[in-house]
Design a protein around this motif. Structure first.
Motif, PDB file in Angstrom:
ATOM      1  N   LYS A 257     -26.050 -67.919  13.219  1.00 36.92           N
ATOM      2  CA  LYS A 257     -27.325 -68.517  13.609  1.00 36.92           C
ATOM      3  C   LYS A 257     -28.165 -68.742  12.362  1.00 36.92           C
ATOM      4  O   LYS A 257     -28.020 -68.029  11.360  1.00 36.92           O
ATOM      5  CB  LYS A 257     -28.061 -67.586  14.581  1.00 36.92           C
ATOM      6  CG  LYS A 257     -29.394 -68.107  15.094  1.00 36.92           C
ATOM      7  CD  LYS A 257     -29.972 -67.168  16.155  1.00 36.92           C
ATOM      8  CE  LYS A 257     -31.322 -67.644  16.641  1.00 36.92           C
ATOM      9  NZ  LYS A 257     -31.878 -66.773  17.714  1.00 36.92           N
TER      10      LYS A 257
ATOM     11  N   VAL B 172     -33.269 -79.120  10.941  1.00 35.20           N
ATOM     12  CA  VAL B 172     -33.023 -78.900  12.361  1.00 35.20           C
ATOM     13  C   VAL B 172     -32.055 -79.941  12.908  1.00 35.20           C
ATOM     14  O   VAL B 172     -31.152 -79.626  13.690  1.00 35.20           O
ATOM     15  CB  VAL B 172     -34.349 -78.917  13.151  1.00 35.20           C
ATOM     16  CG1 VAL B 172     -34.095 -79.033  14.644  1.00 35.20           C
ATOM     17  CG2 VAL B 172     -35.156 -77.646  12.853  1.00 35.20           C
ATOM     18  N   SER B 173     -32.220 -81.192  12.501  1.00 33.94           N
ATOM     19  CA  SER B 173     -31.309 -82.248  12.962  1.00 33.94           C
ATOM     20  C   SER B 173     -29.874 -81.948  12.552  1.00 33.94           C
ATOM     21  O   SER B 173     -28.928 -82.137  13.335  1.00 33.94           O
ATOM     22  CB  SER B 173     -31.734 -83.602  12.392  1.00 33.94           C
ATOM     23  OG  SER B 173     -32.978 -84.006  12.907  1.00 33.94           O
TER      24      SER B 173
ATOM     25  N   LEU C  57     -28.561 -78.968  11.886  1.00 34.36           N
ATOM     26  CA  LEU C  57     -28.083 -77.805  12.646  1.00 34.36           C
ATOM     27  C   LEU C  57     -27.693 -78.209  14.064  1.00 34.36           C
ATOM     28  O   LEU C  57     -26.664 -77.772  14.590  1.00 34.36           O
ATOM     29  CB  LEU C  57     -29.160 -76.717  12.664  1.00 34.36           C
ATOM     30  CG  LEU C  57     -29.453 -76.051  11.307  1.00 34.36           C
ATOM     31  CD1 LEU C  57     -30.729 -75.222  11.393  1.00 34.36           C
ATOM     32  CD2 LEU C  57     -28.278 -75.177  10.869  1.00 34.36           C
ATOM     33  N   ARG C  58     -28.500 -79.026  14.676  1.00 37.27           N
ATOM     34  CA  ARG C  58     -28.186 -79.501  16.033  1.00 37.27           C
ATOM     35  C   ARG C  58     -26.882 -80.288  16.037  1.00 37.27           C
ATOM     36  O   ARG C  58     -26.021 -80.086  16.899  1.00 37.27           O
ATOM     37  CB  ARG C  58     -29.331 -80.378  16.550  1.00 37.27           C
ATOM     38  CG  ARG C  58     -30.570 -79.618  16.991  1.00 37.27           C
ATOM     39  CD  ARG C  58     -31.646 -80.591  17.438  1.00 37.27           C
ATOM     40  NE  ARG C  58     -32.814 -79.908  17.985  1.00 37.27           N
ATOM     41  CZ  ARG C  58     -33.956 -80.514  18.271  1.00 37.27           C
ATOM     42  NH1 ARG C  58     -34.086 -81.826  18.055  1.00 37.27           N
ATOM     43  NH2 ARG C  58     -34.971 -79.820  18.761  1.00 37.27           N
ATOM     44  N   ALA C  59     -26.748 -81.190  15.065  1.00 34.63           N
ATOM     45  CA  ALA C  59     -25.533 -82.000  14.999  1.00 34.63           C
ATOM     46  C   ALA C  59     -24.297 -81.140  14.780  1.00 34.63           C
ATOM     47  O   ALA C  59     -23.204 -81.476  15.254  1.00 34.63           O
ATOM     48  CB  ALA C  59     -25.663 -83.042  13.882  1.00 34.63           C
TER      49      ALA C  59
ATOM     50  N   GLY D 282     -23.912 -78.135  15.937  1.00 32.56           N
ATOM     51  CA  GLY D 282     -23.754 -77.176  17.029  1.00 32.56           C
ATOM     52  C   GLY D 282     -24.147 -75.760  16.640  1.00 32.56           C
ATOM     53  O   GLY D 282     -23.635 -74.777  17.201  1.00 32.56           O
TER      54      GLY D 282
ATOM     55  N   PRO E 100     -26.801 -72.686  16.463  1.00 34.50           N
ATOM     56  CA  PRO E 100     -28.052 -72.188  17.050  1.00 34.50           C
ATOM     57  C   PRO E 100     -29.070 -71.875  15.953  1.00 34.50           C
ATOM     58  O   PRO E 100     -28.697 -71.447  14.855  1.00 34.50           O
ATOM     59  CB  PRO E 100     -27.624 -70.919  17.786  1.00 34.50           C
ATOM     60  CG  PRO E 100     -26.367 -70.488  17.132  1.00 34.50           C
ATOM     61  CD  PRO E 100     -25.684 -71.728  16.648  1.00 34.50           C
ATOM     62  N   TYR E 101     -30.343 -72.100  16.257  1.00 34.44           N
ATOM     63  CA  TYR E 101     -31.374 -71.873  15.251  1.00 34.44           C
ATOM     64  C   TYR E 101     -32.656 -71.394  15.922  1.00 34.44           C
ATOM     65  O   TYR E 101     -32.836 -71.516  17.136  1.00 34.44           O
ATOM     66  CB  TYR E 101     -31.644 -73.149  14.448  1.00 34.44           C
ATOM     67  CG  TYR E 101     -32.268 -74.263  15.265  1.00 34.44           C
ATOM     68  CD1 TYR E 101     -33.654 -74.389  15.367  1.00 34.44           C
ATOM     69  CD2 TYR E 101     -31.466 -75.187  15.936  1.00 34.44           C
ATOM     70  CE1 TYR E 101     -34.228 -75.399  16.124  1.00 34.44           C
ATOM     71  CE2 TYR E 101     -32.020 -76.202  16.688  1.00 34.44           C
ATOM     72  CZ  TYR E 101     -33.405 -76.302  16.781  1.00 34.44           C
ATOM     73  OH  TYR E 101     -33.966 -77.295  17.537  1.00 34.44           O
TER      74      TYR E 101
END
Length: 248
Positions: A15, A112-113, A115-117, A119, A121-122
């Motif tokens: 994470k 954040v973008s 990390l989302r791409a 997969g 968690p943050y």
């Protein structure tokens, strides 16, 4: 997703916590920030002004410096984004330590973008912004019932991208990252109607032992700080609330 050669099973990603380090001294870290630093596998950190926060990092953790300061050659944001994703994909817990608060003039959206791409968690962890702390370190409040009912925070990094005319008539401006562009900022404000005698406070190294404060006016601040050398990092507060002796 990384696959373990021994077990041939996917490695569960770690994470990433995007954490505000505050203005520098360890005293101004939040308790949550300290707890996260104490348990981190990897700490990816900015130019923090003070290294105090790194004292909480366990001996076995990886420290990765990605700071940017004063136009010096530095790592690109895309590389930082990739670094966060890669370390987390290895199953490690990462603290992305940002100066001040991640909500104020950081490249939070890009990270954040990524990390989302990927997969990953943050979690976002606020910190104390120098925009709020510097006036107090200099001895005055940022808001005042009659002098400063509101304030506007802006970046002085690239004055050409700011609509200075839209700021005319506002009670208080707080400029971050404006030390190198002080002459241009003064010119833009004078050209858009700010009076010459508008109080200005310049706070360099806010909260640190080497902190220095200049109480000045818009028409004399360049001369008053001429002996300063580099003003980076500094916070500039412009408006009547910055007048010297307000609380005396």
């Amino acid at each position: 997703m990384v696959v373990s050669a021994a077990a041939s099973e996917p490695v569960k990603p770690g994470k990433c916590w995007l954490v505000g380090a505050g203005p520098g001294p360890a005293d101004y870290l939040t308790m949550k920030a300290v707890k996260l630093l104490q348990t981190a596998d990897v700490v990816v950190y900015d130019d923090l002004g003070s290294q105090d926060a790194l004292g909480f990092v366990p001996p076995g953790a990886e420290l990765v410096y990605v700071g940017k300061r004063g136009g010096r050659e530095s790592i690109k944001q895309a590389q930082i984004d990739q670094l966060l994703v890669e370390r987390c994909a290895e199953g490690r817990n990462v603290v992305r330590l940002k100066g001040g608060c991640p909500a104020v003039f950081s490249r939070l959206a890009s990270e954040v973008s990524a990390l989302r791409a990927g997969g990953i968690p943050y979690e976002l962890v606020p910190g104390v912004s120098s925009a709020l702390a510097a006036p107090l370190f200099a001895g005055f409040p940022l808001t005042h019932v009659s002098l400063s009912p509101s304030f506007t925070v802006l970046s002085g990094h690239d004055p050409d991208t700011t609509d200075w005319g839209a700021l005319a008539g506002l009670p208080t401006l707080v400029l971050l990252m404006g030390g190198r562009n002080l002459p241009t900022i003064v010119t833009r404000l004078r050209d858009t109607g700010w009076p010459a005698d508008t109080p200005v406070a310049v706070v360099r190294d806010a909260g640190l032992p080497e902190q220095r404060v200049w109480h000045s006016r818009l028409d004399t601040v360049e001369a008053d700080t001429a002996d300063a050398g580099s003003l980076s990092p500094c916070v500039m507060i412009i408006g009547r609330v910055a007048e010297s002796g307000l609380l005396t």
